[in-house]
Motif scaffolding. Structure first.
Motif, PDB file in Angstrom:
ATOM      1  N   SER A   1     -57.230  54.086 -16.290  1.00  0.00           N
ATOM      2  CA  SER A   1     -55.802  54.248 -15.986  1.00  0.00           C
ATOM      3  C   SER A   1     -55.535  55.599 -15.345  1.00  0.00           C
ATOM      4  N   TYR A   2     -56.191  56.625 -15.860  1.00  0.00           N
ATOM      5  CA  TYR A   2     -56.004  57.967 -15.295  1.00  0.00           C
ATOM      6  C   TYR A   2     -56.646  58.056 -13.917  1.00  0.00           C
ATOM      7  N   TYR A   3     -57.806  57.436 -13.769  1.00  0.00           N
ATOM      8  CA  TYR A   3     -58.482  57.409 -12.467  1.00  0.00           C
ATOM      9  C   TYR A   3     -57.581  56.813 -11.395  1.00  0.00           C
ATOM     10  N   MET A   4     -56.969  55.687 -11.685  1.00  0.00           N
ATOM     11  CA  MET A   4     -56.131  55.019 -10.692  1.00  0.00           C
ATOM     12  C   MET A   4     -54.922  55.865 -10.321  1.00  0.00           C
ATOM     13  N   ALA A   5     -54.327  56.540 -11.300  1.00  0.00           N
ATOM     14  CA  ALA A   5     -53.171  57.394 -11.017  1.00  0.00           C
ATOM     15  C   ALA A   5     -53.577  58.590 -10.149  1.00  0.00           C
TER      16      ALA A   5
ATOM     17  N   LYS B   1     -56.179  58.730  -8.096  1.00  0.00           N
ATOM     18  CA  LYS B   1     -56.511  58.194  -6.779  1.00  0.00           C
ATOM     19  C   LYS B   1     -55.246  57.956  -5.956  1.00  0.00           C
ATOM     20  N   LYS B   2     -54.238  57.376  -6.587  1.00  0.00           N
ATOM     21  CA  LYS B   2     -52.975  57.103  -5.906  1.00  0.00           C
ATOM     22  C   LYS B   2     -52.312  58.382  -5.421  1.00  0.00           C
ATOM     23  N   ALA B   3     -52.467  59.464  -6.185  1.00  0.00           N
ATOM     24  CA  ALA B   3     -51.847  60.739  -5.835  1.00  0.00           C
ATOM     25  C   ALA B   3     -52.686  61.545  -4.839  1.00  0.00           C
ATOM     26  N   GLY B   4     -53.859  61.030  -4.491  1.00  0.00           N
ATOM     27  CA  GLY B   4     -54.714  61.740  -3.551  1.00  0.00           C
ATOM     28  C   GLY B   4     -55.516  62.873  -4.168  1.00  0.00           C
TER      29      GLY B   4
ATOM     30  N   THR C   1     -49.536  64.558  -9.747  1.00  0.00           N
ATOM     31  CA  THR C   1     -49.162  64.851  -8.360  1.00  0.00           C
ATOM     32  C   THR C   1     -50.415  65.257  -7.599  1.00  0.00           C
TER      33      THR C   1
ATOM     34  N   GLU D   1     -48.414  59.911 -16.524  1.00  0.00           N
ATOM     35  CA  GLU D   1     -48.170  59.315 -15.205  1.00  0.00           C
ATOM     36  C   GLU D   1     -47.034  60.010 -14.462  1.00  0.00           C
TER      37      GLU D   1
END
Length: 251
Positions: free
Chosen positions: A198-202, A204-207, A174, A170
């Motif tokens: 969990s990796y997908y959401m991170a 997605k959040k990072a664009g 970037t 996490e």
């Protein structure tokens, strides 16, 4: 295969129209062994039949501190240094041989299974880290994958029914993390659906462009072996995804 002290790579040239794309294949095995057929040679036979140069990596195992049987989960606090060093070195060597192997150095990706899927995430997020002393001119090149595919990856989430991502990963996600394809089954009892979620959401959040495929059935460690379940179509999904990100077009 167990007790690998010396890493090697094996190159499978495209068996049909070469796309200029190369994929480093990272078998699983819990960092204790390597599933070199199910998640190695069979994967390279598929990829090379699609015009992709396949580079099969035999990385060092066992790899401390990745002892999955330990309830203290030390792997959530330390990198798998020997294995990750081998992945980084392989990515650099592929780019160093791009002209010789007729590869586009900007179309070099990774695919990993189970523990190899976790290595995919590590390689995708730690490519700026200099983990080993420079060996030769190849080590001046980038170890960043241009794309990443993680199939039933392990040990990315911190707990079952939680999408809290392993902090080792996490903290390094970037916008520069490569486009990623994730696949996992709900009934995977070796690793868990939360690892991919969990990796997908991170990402997605990072664009980061990310595609997730989750299925109800299919278990773990199925590779390309025939199955009547919907998850058996995953290779075609990967091929379609590679096309959408421009990795199967002209060289």
């Amino acid at each position: 295969m167990t007790n690998v002290a010396r890493p090697t790579l094996t190159v499978y040239a495209p068996r049909t129209n070469a796309t200029g794309t190369a994929v480093v294949v990272i078998p699983g095995g819990g960092f204790q062994g390597l599933a070199m057929d199910l998640e190695g040679t069979e994967i390279c036979d598929w990829l090379s039949s699609r015009g992709i140069t396949c580079v099969l990596l035999k990385y060092r195992v066992p790899s401390i501190p990745y002892v999955w049987q330990c309830a203290c989960r030390p792997h959530n606090h330390s990198l798998s240094l020997p294995s990750l060093e081998d992945v980084q070195r392989t990515l650099r060597l592929v780019r160093a041989h791009a002209a010789q192997w007729r590869i586009n150095p900007h179309k070099v990706g990774v695919i990993g299974f189970s523990a190899g899927g976790f290595l995919v995430a590590e390689a995708s997020t730690y490519f700026e880290a200099r983990l080993y002393p420079r060996v030769d001119a190849a080590d001046q090149l980038s170890s960043r994958p241009d794309f990443a595919i993680a199939v039933y990856p392990g040990h990315l989430s911190m707990a079952k029914n939680s999408i809290a991502l392993n902090p080792l990963i996490e903290s390094h996600v970037t916008a520069q993390t490569p486009p990623t394809f994730l696949l996992q089954n709900e009934d995977d009892h070796v690793d868990q659906i939360e690892d991919s979620l969990s990796y997908y959401m991170a990402l997605k959040k990072a664009g980061v462009p990310v595609e997730l495929h989750a299925y109800a059935q299919g278990g773990h460690a199925f590779g390309l072996r025939a199955t009547h379940l919907p998850v058996g179509s995953w290779p075609k999904l990967v091929e379609q995804w590679l096309g959408t990100i421009g990795m199967l077009g002209p060289r």
